[in-house]
Design a protein around this motif. Structure first.
Motif, PDB file in Angstrom:
ATOM      1  N   ASP A 183       2.091   4.712   7.061  1.00 35.49           N
ATOM      2  CA  ASP A 183       2.574   4.108   5.824  1.00 35.49           C
ATOM      3  C   ASP A 183       1.759   2.891   5.418  1.00 35.49           C
ATOM      4  OD1 ASP A 183       4.545   5.994   5.672  1.00 35.49           O
ATOM      5  OD2 ASP A 183       6.118   4.714   6.524  1.00 35.49           O
ATOM      6  N   HIS A 184       0.968   2.352   6.343  1.00 33.70           N
ATOM      7  CA  HIS A 184       0.245   1.109   6.086  1.00 33.70           C
ATOM      8  C   HIS A 184      -1.267   1.287   6.030  1.00 33.70           C
ATOM      9  CE1 HIS A 184       4.090  -0.795   6.800  1.00 33.70           C
ATOM     10  NE2 HIS A 184       4.170  -0.183   7.960  1.00 33.70           N
ATOM     11  N   TRP A 185      -1.719   2.533   6.039  1.00 40.36           N
ATOM     12  CA  TRP A 185      -3.163   2.750   6.119  1.00 40.36           C
ATOM     13  C   TRP A 185      -3.552   3.934   5.249  1.00 40.36           C
ATOM     14  CZ3 TRP A 185      -6.206   4.637  11.040  1.00 40.36           C
ATOM     15  CH2 TRP A 185      -7.576   4.408  10.848  1.00 40.36           C
ATOM     16  N   ARG A 186      -4.595   3.742   4.429  1.00 35.45           N
ATOM     17  CA  ARG A 186      -5.122   4.819   3.590  1.00 35.45           C
ATOM     18  C   ARG A 186      -6.646   4.812   3.701  1.00 35.45           C
ATOM     19  NH1 ARG A 186      -2.895   4.310  -1.938  1.00 35.45           N
ATOM     20  NH2 ARG A 186      -1.108   5.330  -0.979  1.00 35.45           N
ATOM     21  N   LEU A 189       0.817  -1.202   0.000  1.00 35.75           N
ATOM     22  CA  LEU A 189       0.000   0.000   0.000  1.00 35.75           C
ATOM     23  C   LEU A 189       0.854   1.257   0.000  1.00 35.75           C
ATOM     24  CD1 LEU A 189      -2.857   1.194   0.278  1.00 35.75           C
ATOM     25  CD2 LEU A 189      -2.549   1.078   2.752  1.00 35.75           C
ATOM     26  N   ALA A 190       1.956   1.265   0.702  1.00 36.63           N
ATOM     27  CA  ALA A 190       2.770   2.467   0.870  1.00 36.63           C
ATOM     28  C   ALA A 190       3.706   2.733  -0.296  1.00 36.63           C
ATOM     29  CB  ALA A 190       3.578   2.363   2.162  1.00 36.63           C
ATOM     30  N   ASP A 233      -2.722  -2.418   5.745  1.00 39.67           N
ATOM     31  CA  ASP A 233      -1.783  -3.542   5.739  1.00 39.67           C
ATOM     32  C   ASP A 233      -1.317  -3.795   7.162  1.00 39.67           C
ATOM     33  OD1 ASP A 233      -1.908  -3.809   2.988  1.00 39.67           O
ATOM     34  OD2 ASP A 233      -0.161  -2.547   2.619  1.00 39.67           O
ATOM     35  N   PHE A 234      -1.781  -4.913   7.747  1.00 35.33           N
ATOM     36  CA  PHE A 234      -1.305  -5.264   9.087  1.00 35.33           C
ATOM     37  C   PHE A 234       0.191  -5.570   9.050  1.00 35.33           C
ATOM     38  CE2 PHE A 234      -5.812  -6.451   9.057  1.00 35.33           C
ATOM     39  CZ  PHE A 234      -6.257  -5.787  10.185  1.00 35.33           C
ATOM     40  N   THR A 235       0.565  -6.383   8.065  1.00 39.72           N
ATOM     41  CA  THR A 235       1.960  -6.738   7.817  1.00 39.72           C
ATOM     42  C   THR A 235       2.136  -6.788   6.303  1.00 39.72           C
ATOM     43  OG1 THR A 235       1.544  -9.124   7.730  1.00 39.72           O
ATOM     44  CG2 THR A 235       1.979  -8.164   9.917  1.00 39.72           C
TER      45      THR A 235
END
Length: 654
Positions: A535-538, A37-38, A576-578
């Protein structure tokens, strides 16, 4: 619901999965890799390249139009099983399932099963049907893994794309064969989306030629009637094709692609299909100059549920050239020719075929100039399209727009455009005479059957559109996109009063011609705010407003006025959790339309990627109620309710 393990479904799934296994035995190494995602910042997303606004590459942030782009990653993470489903992600788009196979899609109002003010293209091939002035979405089954992006313009695009690009343009751009090397296999299924599967093989011939061959299949169970009983509207489709891309040198590319799609409805073998083949040659001499020639042939054969077999053959040729004049002017111009040949055969007494053959020729030319009034700050774009068709003669579709970019992170734009929607075969020719309503007593106390007839004197619908837009990135992790519009419509086509009475026994015929008796305006806008808290969430929140005022004879004015929701709200999250685990979801509120109450629904997708080549996904759709209607029953079709559904999917590329 019908048993998903029925013999027909098992045979279809078994045959297709056997084909997938066989194809995997001949797999080649893949250069595809997963993307987190990032990987794309908001600034990069705002500067994505688009081609639909001006028929040439430009940054999305500099485009003078309300345009949204769905990337390949957006499509994958959405859980959508078709292009029509994916369009629910676009702010302001009205997307409503009519039944298990059919979808109503429009922008900025006037939605219906065959919404007639939206132009849809696949790699530059128009899939807008001249028969009913709409799109057969059940035949648009492009493999989403092979789609590079979907560019969606809300508003006119007629200056470069021509008639019928009135309220919007959807351009589906597939990936080059060079970018789809190796093998892709996917398979899955569930309760409503019963089966899905596909295989794609990409390779190289020599040093300069790349290819891919592919096939996909999916089937969907019955939707529901209001009482919960199956609607007997299940649907299945199959598609296969190939694409070759030859790079003669760094500046020259040749493309040839061919595909065939078939569909059947309610467990009956149908010969509804589409076959198309397209060739394109492009040559770039510099960033500002280039030449493109494209031609395609398209055949759509349809077993109309309304009572006719129809076959439409289309041949299209187009040429476009772009060049610079000095340092401030960039000009693009083009020529086009399209020949449409159709045949119809009556299969029941309710859709009379009076003229089994119909044809049409369209000749067009366009020119557009981008004038840099202040380099890198202020650009004026002016152009027009001249088009001649056999029904209404010459149509002129000009536009003027202004783009102001005070900073690299902010854009303001305004546009004024004229666009037309030309009459369809049904409206302007004597081909069809469908029954339209119950018999009534007319002159001479005789019972007459109301029958729609084509009107050779019907004029094109016209739109003058006035638009404003603002895009800004106030911070590294925040972007805002706002657009406003006012649309003024004249000569909207509707059903007129009975004009000719033909006595008969036991009933006569009352002919109802198509007329230009509606007019009015719509206004409103769309707003979308995208935020990346980490960085992992939008997260993207969107709102659209549509207010319509249509004047003319009842009930057609009211139907047009209330055909699309006034308010729509959506909240979309990607997390994205991981590197391996991701959760995507969307909640949507859709306001009431005529015959359908407002509803709130949600979709979720959980995915696991043990490595860059394998993904497992579990998707839930329409989660907030057992079922709900999205589109009311209209002429020539029946609607059903969309049920809650779940499916699983495995994707493997190597």
């Amino acid at each position: 619901m019908k048993n998903p393990s029925s013999p027909k479904t098992r045979r279809r799934a078994s045959a297709f999965l056997s084909g997938l296994l066989a194809a995997s035995l001949h797999a080649a190494p893949s250069d595809e890799t997963g993307r987190n995602l990032a990987d794309l910042s908001l600034e990069q997303l705002m500067n994505e390249t688009v081609t639909s606004v001006s028929k040439k590459e430009q940054k999305l942030n500099e485009a003078p139009a309300a345009i949204s782009v769905l990337s390949n990653d957006d499509l994958r993470r959405s859980g959508a099983t078709s292009v029509a489903e994916a369009l629910r992600l676009v702010p302001g788009m009205s997307v409503a399932s009519v039944n298990s196979s059919q979808t109503a899609v429009s922008a900025r109002g006037f939605n219906s099963l065959y919404a007639n003010k939206l132009l849809v293209l696949v790699d530059g091939r128009a899939v807008y049907s001249p028969l009913f002035a709409g799109v057969y979405w059940e035949l648009q089954q492009t493999t989403l893994d092979d789609v590079d992006r979907i560019e969606v313009i809300r508003g006119p695009g007629a200056t470069v794309w021509g008639s019928n690009a009135v309220n919007g343009v959807i351009n589906i751009v597939t990936r080059s064969a060079k970018d789809t090397q190796g093998t892709l296999i996917y398979a899955g299924g569930g309760d409503v989306q019963q089966t899905m599967g596909g295989v794609r093989q990409g390779g190289r011939i020599g040093e300069k030629t790349y290819y891919r061959v592919y096939a996909n299949e999916q089937s969907r169970d019955d939707y529901l009637l209001p009482g919960g009983a199956p609607a007997q509207d299940n649907w299945a489709s199959q598609q296969g094709g190939f694409r070759f891309d030859h790079y003669a040198d760094e500046a020259t590319q040749m493309t040839w692609q061919t595909e065939m799609t078939s569909a059947d409805f309610n467990d009956r073998q149908s010969d509804t299909y589409n076959f198309n083949t397209l060739g394109r040659w492009t040559r770039d001499w510099s960033d500002r100059s280039g030449l493109e020639f494209q031609t395609y042939y398209d055949r759509t054969h349809r077993d109309e549920l309304t009572g006719a077999y129809t076959t439409i053959d289309t041949v299209d040729l187009s040429l476009q050239h772009r060049f610079g004049i000095g340092e401030r002017n960039d000009v693009i111009w083009g020529l086009g020719y399209r020949h449409i040949d159709g045949k119809a055969k009556q299969t029941n007494p309710f859709l009379v075929v009076r003229s089994p053959d119909f044809d049409q020729q369209i000749v067009s030319a366009f020119v557009q100039d981008d004038i840099k009034l202040v380099p890198d700050k202020l650009t004026l774009t002016a152009g027009t399209k001249l088009e001649h068709n056999d029904y209404t003669g010459i149509e002129i579709q000009p536009s003027v727009s202004l783009v102001f970019t005070p900073t690299k992170r902010q854009t303001l734009w305004a546009a004024v455009s004229r666009a037309v929607r030309t009459p369809s075969v049904l409206e302007a020719s004597p081909t069809f005479a469908p029954v339209f309503g119950a018999p009534f007593i007319g002159p001479g106390a005789i019972l007459y059957v109301p029958t729609l007839v084509g009107n050779p004197g019907v004029a094109s619908e016209t739109l003058w559109a006035y638009e404003l837009g603002w895009r800004i990135q106030p911070a590294d992790r925040v972007s805002v996109d706002v657009s406003l519009f006012y649309n003024d419509y004249e000569n909207l086509i509707t059903v007129g009063n009975p004009s000719v009475f033909i006595p008969g026994v036991p009933t006569g015929i009352a002919e109802l011609p198509w007329t230009n008796d509606l007019q009015g305006h719509t206004y409103g806008g769309e707003a979308a705010v995208t935020v990346s808290p980490s960085d992992h969430w939008r997260v993207t929140a969107a709102y659209s407003l549509l207010i319509a005022n249509i004047r003319g004879p009842a009930p057609f004015a009211e139907t047009s006025e209330n055909s699309a929701p006034r308010h729509q709200v959506s909240l979309r999250s990607a997390y994205d959790f991981t590197k391996q685990w991701s959760l995507d979801g969307q909640v949507r509120f859709v306001d009431a339309i005529e015959g359908v109450p407002a509803y709130v629904t949600a979709d979720l997708r959980l995915s696991y990627r043990p490595n860059d080549h394998l993904e497992f996904a579990l998707v839930g759709q329409n989660l907030l109620d057992p079922s709900h209607p999205e589109q009311a029953t209209a002429a020539f079709t029946a609607s059903s309710e969309v049920p809650r559904g779940f499916y699983g999917k495995i994707t493997w590329h190597f």
